[in-house]
Scaffold this motif. Structure first.
Motif, short mmCIF file in Angstrom:
data_model
loop_
_atom_site.label_atom_id
_atom_site.label_comp_id
_atom_site.label_asym_id
_atom_site.label_seq_id
_atom_site.Cartn_x
_atom_site.Cartn_y
_atom_site.Cartn_z
N PRO A 131 0.88 -1.18 0.04
CA PRO A 131 0.21 -0.04 0.08
C PRO A 131 0.95 1.25 0.22
O PRO A 131 1.94 1.08 0.38
N PHE A 132 0.38 2.37 -0.29
CA PHE A 132 1.00 3.74 -0.38
C PHE A 132 0.95 4.21 1.17
O PHE A 132 0.06 3.79 1.89
N LYS A 133 1.85 4.94 1.33
CA LYS A 133 2.12 5.54 2.51
C LYS A 133 0.60 6.23 3.11
O LYS A 133 -0.06 7.20 2.13
N ASN A 134 0.54 6.08 4.29
CA ASN A 134 -0.74 6.71 5.05
C ASN A 134 -1.98 5.89 4.37
O ASN A 134 -3.03 6.80 4.10
N ALA A 135 -2.10 5.09 3.76
CA ALA A 135 -3.05 4.26 3.18
C ALA A 135 -3.68 5.32 1.86
O ALA A 135 -4.90 5.23 1.61
N GLY A 136 -2.94 6.07 1.04
CA GLY A 136 -3.10 6.94 0.17
C GLY A 136 -3.36 6.08 -1.11
O GLY A 136 -3.11 5.16 -1.51
N LYS A 137 -4.45 7.05 -1.73
CA LYS A 137 -4.67 6.60 -3.11
C LYS A 137 -5.07 7.83 -3.80
O LYS A 137 -5.87 8.82 -3.41
N ILE A 138 -4.59 7.83 -5.05
CA ILE A 138 -4.65 8.95 -5.88
C ILE A 138 -5.51 8.48 -7.05
O ILE A 138 -5.27 7.43 -7.65
N THR A 139 -6.31 9.29 -7.66
CA THR A 139 -6.95 9.09 -8.80
C THR A 139 -7.06 10.56 -9.66
O THR A 139 -7.32 11.45 -9.11
N MET A 140 -6.88 10.26 -11.00
CA MET A 140 -6.77 11.48 -11.91
C MET A 140 -7.76 11.35 -13.01
O MET A 140 -7.81 10.35 -13.76
N TRP A 141 -8.25 12.41 -13.52
CA TRP A 141 -9.17 12.50 -14.62
C TRP A 141 -8.60 13.37 -15.49
O TRP A 141 -8.54 14.50 -15.47
N PHE A 158 -6.37 10.03 6.88
CA PHE A 158 -6.77 11.14 7.62
C PHE A 158 -7.69 12.36 6.95
O PHE A 158 -7.78 13.33 7.56
N GLY A 159 -7.85 12.02 5.72
CA GLY A 159 -8.65 12.99 4.96
C GLY A 159 -8.52 12.81 3.32
O GLY A 159 -7.61 12.09 3.06
N SER A 160 -9.06 13.86 2.73
CA SER A 160 -8.75 13.93 1.18
C SER A 160 -8.55 15.24 0.72
O SER A 160 -8.75 16.27 1.53
N LEU A 161 -8.06 15.39 -0.39
CA LEU A 161 -7.76 16.59 -1.13
C LEU A 161 -8.25 16.39 -2.49
O LEU A 161 -7.94 15.43 -3.26
N ASN A 162 -9.09 17.39 -2.94
CA ASN A 162 -9.44 17.24 -4.37
C ASN A 162 -9.03 18.67 -5.01
O ASN A 162 -8.99 19.70 -4.58
N LEU A 163 -8.11 18.42 -6.16
CA LEU A 163 -7.61 19.38 -7.14
C LEU A 163 -8.66 19.49 -8.36
O LEU A 163 -8.90 18.44 -9.00
#
Length: 169
Positions: A131-141, A158-163
């Motif tokens: 898994p990625f650090k801090n259970a991270g997942k990234i998705t791009m469109w 611990f949260g999410s970030l949307n760009l």
């Protein structure tokens, strides 16, 4: 951080990246990270001819092409997502190189403040299955027509970030 959140957890990161306009690989990455009380400055320089990069004072060698998370956004604009191809790409961040496999889902309809787009959904997984650090997942469109990154979503434990793309010049 937005003004209402800067008192709880101020984030003021500045990342300057120079990239090779022919290969989209990074040439230099300067980071000034300011997140709450955490502060880090770093500088990475890349010598692609000799397959070496220098992170602060450490020299590391690599094989093949190498990208960083920011140069990938530009590199993805050169790829053809119309086929069922998944891409294996080595990504460097700080002084760690991680081989990733990028998966795609073609022509998903996404709504943004700029309107509706048909976009290719892209997400990575580590080739070793960890898994990625801090259970991270990234998705791009990435928009199908202009290949613009219209949405980037990062989820962590611990949260999410949307760009979201706000303007096209």
């Amino acid at each position: 951080s937005k003004p209402s959140l800067k008192y709880i957890f101020p984030i003021n990161d500045k990342i300057i990246i120079d990239i090779d306009l022919n290969t989209w690989q990074p040439l230099k990455v300067e980071k000034k990270i300011r997140e709450g009380s955490y502060k880090q400055n770093s500088l990475s320089t890349f010598d692609h001819k000799n397959k070496i990069f220098i992170y602060d004072k450490d020299s590391l060698s690599y094989a093949g092409k190498i990208f960083n998370p920011y140069s990938l956004i530009y590199y993805f604009r050169t790829l053809d997502f119309s086929s069922e191809v998944n891409y294996e790409i080595r990504v460097v961040d700080n002084k760690k190189i991680t081989p990733l496999k990028f998966f795609t889902e073609k022509k998903v309809e996404k709504k943004t403040t700029l309107g509706k787009f048909y976009a290719n959904k892209i997400w990575p997984k580590k080739i070793n299955g960890e898994p990625f650090k801090n259970a991270g997942k990234i998705t791009m469109w990435i928009s199908d027509e202009d290949k613009l990154p219209i949405i980037i979503n990062l989820k962590m434990k611990f949260g999410s970030l949307n760009l979201e793309l706000e303007e096209i010049n």
